[in-house]
Design a protein around this motif. Structure first.
Motif, PDB file in Angstrom:
ATOM      1  N   VAL A 152       0.520  -1.000  -0.033  1.00  0.00           N
ATOM      2  CA  VAL A 152       0.410  -0.384   0.489  1.00  0.00           C
ATOM      3  C   VAL A 152       0.852   1.040   0.419  1.00  0.00           C
ATOM      4  N   HIS A 153       1.919   1.441   0.616  1.00  0.00           N
ATOM      5  CA  HIS A 153       3.291   2.487   1.092  1.00  0.00           C
ATOM      6  C   HIS A 153       3.603   2.965  -0.432  1.00  0.00           C
ATOM      7  N   GLU A 154       4.090   1.736  -1.325  1.00  0.00           N
ATOM      8  CA  GLU A 154       4.547   1.407  -2.083  1.00  0.00           C
ATOM      9  C   GLU A 154       4.018   2.197  -3.296  1.00  0.00           C
ATOM     10  N   LEU A 155       2.285   1.887  -3.394  1.00  0.00           N
ATOM     11  CA  LEU A 155       1.230   2.346  -5.098  1.00  0.00           C
ATOM     12  C   LEU A 155       1.754   3.895  -3.939  1.00  0.00           C
ATOM     13  N   LEU A 156       1.148   3.941  -2.722  1.00  0.00           N
ATOM     14  CA  LEU A 156       0.668   5.454  -2.625  1.00  0.00           C
ATOM     15  C   LEU A 156       2.123   6.741  -2.855  1.00  0.00           C
ATOM     16  N   SER A 157       3.409   6.093  -2.682  1.00  0.00           N
ATOM     17  CA  SER A 157       4.497   6.982  -3.017  1.00  0.00           C
ATOM     18  C   SER A 157       4.436   6.715  -4.868  1.00  0.00           C
ATOM     19  N   ARG A 158       3.819   5.839  -5.344  1.00  0.00           N
ATOM     20  CA  ARG A 158       4.057   6.108  -6.979  1.00  0.00           C
ATOM     21  C   ARG A 158       2.604   7.208  -7.202  1.00  0.00           C
ATOM     22  N   GLY A 159       2.007   7.553  -6.445  1.00  0.00           N
ATOM     23  CA  GLY A 159       0.860   8.139  -7.046  1.00  0.00           C
ATOM     24  C   GLY A 159      -0.766   7.845  -7.312  1.00  0.00           C
ATOM     25  N   LEU A 160      -0.085   6.489  -7.463  1.00  0.00           N
ATOM     26  CA  LEU A 160      -1.688   5.743  -7.636  1.00  0.00           C
ATOM     27  C   LEU A 160      -2.786   5.719  -6.735  1.00  0.00           C
ATOM     28  N   ILE A 161      -2.617   5.611  -5.846  1.00  0.00           N
ATOM     29  CA  ILE A 161      -3.198   5.866  -4.536  1.00  0.00           C
ATOM     30  C   ILE A 161      -3.169   7.194  -3.934  1.00  0.00           C
ATOM     31  N   ARG A 162      -4.323   8.004  -3.404  1.00  0.00           N
ATOM     32  CA  ARG A 162      -4.216   8.749  -2.387  1.00  0.00           C
ATOM     33  C   ARG A 162      -4.793   8.593  -0.953  1.00  0.00           C
ATOM     34  N   SER A 163      -4.287   8.748   0.368  1.00  0.00           N
ATOM     35  CA  SER A 163      -4.724   8.920   1.439  1.00  0.00           C
ATOM     36  C   SER A 163      -6.039   9.769   1.507  1.00  0.00           C
ATOM     37  N   VAL A 164      -6.932   9.590   2.561  1.00  0.00           N
ATOM     38  CA  VAL A 164      -8.131  10.189   2.648  1.00  0.00           C
ATOM     39  C   VAL A 164      -8.337  10.107   3.522  1.00  0.00           C
TER      40      VAL A 164
END
Length: 97
Positions: free
Chosen positions: A46-58
């Protein structure tokens, strides 16, 4: 966004494929349940996907939640050539590590 999707590892692709079908935001724990992976493996991905900009925190009252970006969701769903060209059809459990 397409280049980011093309550079995903098999593990990242497998988790993203599961998460694009989640209609609402989700927690790290939700991702663990949906994937069936060990907590550490799933949260690292999840952290990797977040750092790649494919998911975002809400922001949420009960902590941080996440969502897949709409463009990413569309690309994964509507353009499987981007998705499967490198990895093939990889079962989720095979890449959980």
């Amino acid at each position: 966004m397409e280049p980011a999707i093309r550079r995903l590892t098999e593990r990242q692709r497998a988790l993203l494929e599961v998460l694009v079908d989640e209609p609402r935001d989700w927690s790290g724990e939700d991702a663990v349940v949906r994937s069936g992976w060990a907590l550490q493996t799933c949260l690292a991905t999840v952290h990797e996907l977040l750092s790649r900009g494919l998911i975002r925190s809400v922001p949420a009252r009960d902590g941080v939640r996440f969502t897949v970006l709409n463009l990413c969701r569309r690309l994964v769903r509507e353009e499987p050539g981007l998705w499967l060209a490198q990895a093939g059809d990889v079962p989720l459990l095979a890449v959980a590590g």
